[in-house]
Enzyme design. Structure first.
Site: not given
Length: 382
Positions: A53, A100, A103, A121-122, A125
């Site tokens: 993260n 990204d 990760d 992650d999302h 994004d």
């Protein structure tokens, strides 16, 4: 003294379902195989004590800062911008794309995969999509054409939402032949080209065709929109994995459309009804404001998928756009530019508050840390 505590965003039932969540993805984009060689090398250069993260956050912060520099120099997406600013934006997007992409690899490498990592992650994004959209519009000087600025500014956010909408329906995140990686590489090339030639380069007319060079990225965006939207809605309209073809939460497959439909409708109405031509004078701030709202509801959609829960329409994210709409209803009693800034601050605070609360609650439930690797944790595929 009694203390007033804000209710936690996730219920006990949602947290239980989150533990049962399994990451599912299908498809491979065109550039992914060669990029994997670079990503596999890059992740080996990262110390094992660095949390996944942390990588994503560093990339996002760099991406946001470099785009804010572009907005500072070109608030209407029509002004010339120093070449070094576009170099920084290209570098910032490349760094974000790289971090990204690794990760998840870092999570598996350090045995720290978790549902929180997937959500984080999302979530990053969703925010990055907003800033990349604004940066792309500035790069091509699309602000000179308000209608196209509106379309190009919001279409990427719409497609991001639809990608997770079809995931909410089918339970699987699907990647197309031309997907995020390819789009990011194309934008990096555009940034570098503009760094050498200037924004005015895109205003040059092609002799034979008689159109500006701006036409080509716009056509590319339209083509990507049609291609991706067809694929997303093909999955959505063919029914989901829930009962009677419903979503993973056994709700209507059309429900998420109310959220994105409402916010885009509000954005369009306020754009067209503004007596002070708010969007034309402040397009970047406008797109960023509504982008924060879309990032919030996109994050809620991801949470709804991972926790197999219903996506509720009532949300504090609509307060900012609601203020703009009400102000117009009362004949813009307050300067629209001031209200737009208020909406921006409210939407940003609401997004940060929600994401922070969700991450801390999930981290506490799974007994892991957000930005460091816990000695022990619940392993989920990231």
């Amino acid at each position: 003294m009694p203390q007033c505590e804000c209710p936690e965003p996730l219920s006990a039932v949602q947290l239980k379902r989150l533990e049962e969540h399994k990451y599912s993805a299908a498809g491979r984009s065109l550039f992914e195989p060669p990029c994997q060689i670079y990503w596999n090398w890059l992740v080996q250069q990262i110390p094992t004590w660095v949390a996944p993260n942390t990588l994503t956050t560093i990339g996002l912060v760099i991406n946001v800062i470099t785009t804010v520099i572009l907005v500072y120099y070109s608030p209407t997406a029509t002004e010339e911008v120093p070449g070094w600013a576009f170099f920084l934006s290209a570098l910032g997007l490349f760094i974000y794309q790289s971090l990204d992409a690794i990760d998840g690899k870092q999570a598996r490498r350090t045995n720290s995969s978790s549902a929180l990592g997937e959500l984080f992650d999302h979530g990053c994004d969703a925010v990055s999509t907003v800033f990349v959209a604004v940066g792309t519009c500035i790069c091509c000087g699309i602000g000179a054409y308000p209608n196209w600025m509106f379309f190009c500014g919001f279409v990427g956010m719409f497609m991001f939402f639809c990608a997770h909408w079809q995931t909410y329906v089918s339970g699987t995140l699907r990647f197309g032949l031309v997907d995020v990686t390819e789009v990011q590489i194309a934008i990096i090339i555009m940034y570098l080209l503009t760094a050498f030639t200037g924004v005015s380069f895109w205003e040059m007319r092609v002799p034979v065709l008689g159109v500006n060079l701006q036409t080509f990225p716009i056509l590319g965006i339209i083509g990507g929109f049609l291609y991706s939207t067809y694929n997303y809605f093909f999955v959505i309209m063919n029914g989901g994995v829930g009962k009677n073809g419903s979503t993973v939460a056994d709700t209507s497959v059309l429900t998420p459309g109310l959220h994105i439909g409402l916010i885009l409708t509000l954005a369009f109405i306020i754009f067209k009804k503004s007596s002070s031509h708010l969007f034309e004078h402040h397009p970047c701030l406008y797109v960023l404001t509504f982008g924060m709202v879309i990032a919030k509801i996109s994050n809620k959609l991801v949470v709804a998928h991972m926790t197999k829960s219903e996506l509720h329409l009532q949300d504090t994210a609509f307060i900012g756009p609601g203020l703009l709409f009400l102000n117009q209803y009362f004949n813009s009693y307050i300067d629209e530019h001031i209200v737009l800034w208020i909406a921006m601050v409210l939407s940003l605070v609401d997004l940060v508050r929600y994401c922070t609360a969700v991450c801390l609650q999930i981290a506490s439930h799974l007994r892991i840390r957000v930005f460091s690797i816990s000695p022990q944790g619940h392993a989920h595929k990231d």
